[in-house]
Scaffold this active site. Structure first.
Site, PDB file in Angstrom:
ATOM      1  N   HIS A   1       4.086   4.240  12.903  1.00 33.45           N
ATOM      2  CA  HIS A   1       4.325   4.208  11.456  1.00 33.45           C
ATOM      3  C   HIS A   1       5.382   5.266  11.144  1.00 33.45           C
ATOM      4  O   HIS A   1       5.096   6.459  11.223  1.00 33.45           O
ATOM      5  CB  HIS A   1       2.991   4.507  10.755  1.00 33.45           C
ATOM      6  CG  HIS A   1       3.043   4.591   9.271  1.00 33.45           C
ATOM      7  ND1 HIS A   1       2.530   3.602   8.454  1.00 33.45           N
ATOM      8  CD2 HIS A   1       3.526   5.537   8.427  1.00 33.45           C
ATOM      9  CE1 HIS A   1       2.688   3.947   7.183  1.00 33.45           C
ATOM     10  NE2 HIS A   1       3.292   5.129   7.143  1.00 33.45           N
TER      11      HIS A   1
ATOM     12  N   CYS B   1       8.971   9.488  -1.023  1.00 34.58           N
ATOM     13  CA  CYS B   1       8.137  10.494  -0.379  1.00 34.58           C
ATOM     14  C   CYS B   1       7.766  11.521  -1.434  1.00 34.58           C
ATOM     15  O   CYS B   1       8.650  12.077  -2.085  1.00 34.58           O
ATOM     16  CB  CYS B   1       8.928  11.152   0.754  1.00 34.58           C
ATOM     17  SG  CYS B   1       8.053  12.537   1.512  1.00 34.58           S
TER      18      CYS B   1
ATOM     19  N   ARG C   1       0.841  -1.208   0.000  1.00 36.33           N
ATOM     20  CA  ARG C   1       0.000   0.000   0.000  1.00 36.33           C
ATOM     21  C   ARG C   1       0.876   1.258   0.000  1.00 36.33           C
ATOM     22  O   ARG C   1       0.998   1.947  -1.005  1.00 36.33           O
ATOM     23  CB  ARG C   1      -0.930  -0.024   1.231  1.00 36.33           C
ATOM     24  CG  ARG C   1      -2.152   0.876   1.097  1.00 36.33           C
ATOM     25  CD  ARG C   1      -1.872   2.344   1.235  1.00 36.33           C
ATOM     26  NE  ARG C   1      -1.344   2.688   2.564  1.00 36.33           N
ATOM     27  CZ  ARG C   1      -0.843   3.883   2.857  1.00 36.33           C
ATOM     28  NH1 ARG C   1      -0.776   4.821   1.952  1.00 36.33           N
ATOM     29  NH2 ARG C   1      -0.378   4.122   4.071  1.00 36.33           N
ATOM     30  N   ASP C   2       1.521   1.544   1.111  1.00 31.80           N
ATOM     31  CA  ASP C   2       2.280   2.793   1.230  1.00 31.80           C
ATOM     32  C   ASP C   2       3.413   2.825   0.201  1.00 31.80           C
ATOM     33  O   ASP C   2       3.676   3.869  -0.427  1.00 31.80           O
ATOM     34  CB  ASP C   2       2.863   2.898   2.653  1.00 31.80           C
ATOM     35  CG  ASP C   2       3.089   4.323   3.092  1.00 31.80           C
ATOM     36  OD1 ASP C   2       3.225   5.200   2.225  1.00 31.80           O
ATOM     37  OD2 ASP C   2       3.162   4.571   4.312  1.00 31.80           O
TER      38      ASP C   2
HETATM   39 ZN   LIG Z   1       3.381   6.203   5.401  1.00 32.35          ZN
END
Ligand SMILES: [Zn+2]
Length: 301
Positions: A202, A235, A12-13
């Site tokens: 997280h 990111c 997911r991330d």
């Molecule tokens: Zn994250």
């Protein structure tokens, strides 16, 4: 030393922030390999509009597949009621809702204030969801690329609001701004307020402090951590930066400390190989994959 629980969030991330799309069949093979390595919980996708995030378009199919793996807790992210309904239909065991503690991040990301987002999650929690866990994740809990400093009082207040109707609350360093002293302080303050409802941590490794922050949270009593294999994902606000705290390195840190993770590092490397074959041009990170296990290494009993 007591054991820790690791939730792999790479599918997911990681993939949500990756530059390359992983084909559905490769995602399935990767998730199976992660489960084979001993991961008991995997965040497999998010129910966001496919037009916005094409990498998550196959999440319903992936959830259905992951449910066939015995003993695996299948987690999906949902940003709103519509996403939650899709997650329930698909059969997710746990749904996580991100609520940004940063007002600016929340308003630009979901066009809602943090308070409105809490109410959205409250609405979701009121929908019957037998057997399905709901987690409220306070995102940008340690800083924000737009707002900069995120007041700790805001984090505590949002965590407390979520704890009223969520099964568990997590704190997320979404953009990798946290440092270990801050992690200890914020986790302690939130725990004082909501006690055992505070579960997950997280962290992102954007500035290289992912493991240090995880250790700080561990020392504050946290036993549940998110991480992604190979630090997949990057990111969106820091081009070239790595993603989540790296699963292989996190497992090694805990196991070498004598803290059991239930995860087999050799099998984890096999899962990493599958992942890198599927998206060969995507940058991956991690010390363990480069250096290998030290001589005489013994996993925690
Ligand atoms: Zn994250």
């Amino acid at each position: 030393m007591s054991a820790v629980h690791i939730c792999e969030v790479g599918p997911r991330d990681g993939l949500q922030n990756a530059r390359h799309l992983m084909p559905t069949a490769a995602k399935k093979a990767w998730i199976r390999a992660l489960a084979d390595a001993g991961l008991k919980e995997i965040e497999v996708g998010s129910f966001v509009p496919p037009k916005l995030i094409p990498a998550m378009a196959d999440t319903a199919e992936i959830v259905a597949f992951a449910r066939t793996i015995p003993g695996l807790k299948v987690v999906a992210l949902a940003p709103n009621l519509k996403g939650f309904q899709r997650a329930l239909e698909a059969g997710a065991h746990k749904v996580t809702f991100p609520v940004s503690a940063s007002r600016q991040h929340s308003e630009s990301n979901v066009r809602m204030t943090p308070e409105q987002m809490v109410e959205e999650v409250r609405k979701c929690a009121a929908v019957p969801h037998p057997g399905v866990e709901i987690e409220g994740a306070v995102s940008t809990a340690f800083g924000c690329t737009m707002q900069g400093v995120v007041p700790e009082d805001d984090v505590v207040r949002i965590a407390a609001a979520l704890a009223e109707f969520c099964d568990g609350v997590a704190l997320a360093d979404t953009v990798g701004y946290a440092n270990p002293a801050q992690v200890r302080r914020v986790f302690r303050r939130v725990r004082e307020r909501i006690g055992g409802k505070l579960e997950g941590a997280h962290f992102h490794n954007t500035r290289g402090l992912g493991l240090a922050n995880a250790l700080a949270a561990y020392e504050e009593g946290v036993r549940s951590f998110d991480s992604s294999l190979g630090g997949l994902g990057g990111c969106p606000f820091a081009p070239g930066a790595s993603g989540n705290v790296i699963t292989e390195d996190l497992v090694f840190m805990f196991e070498s400390m004598g803290v059991a993770t239930g995860i087999d590092l050799a099998k984890l490397f096999a899962a990493r190989a599958l992942m890198t074959q599927a998206i060969p041009d995507e940058p991956v990170y991690g010390h363990m994959a480069l250096a290998g296990l030290p001589k005489g290494f013994r996993a925690a009993a």
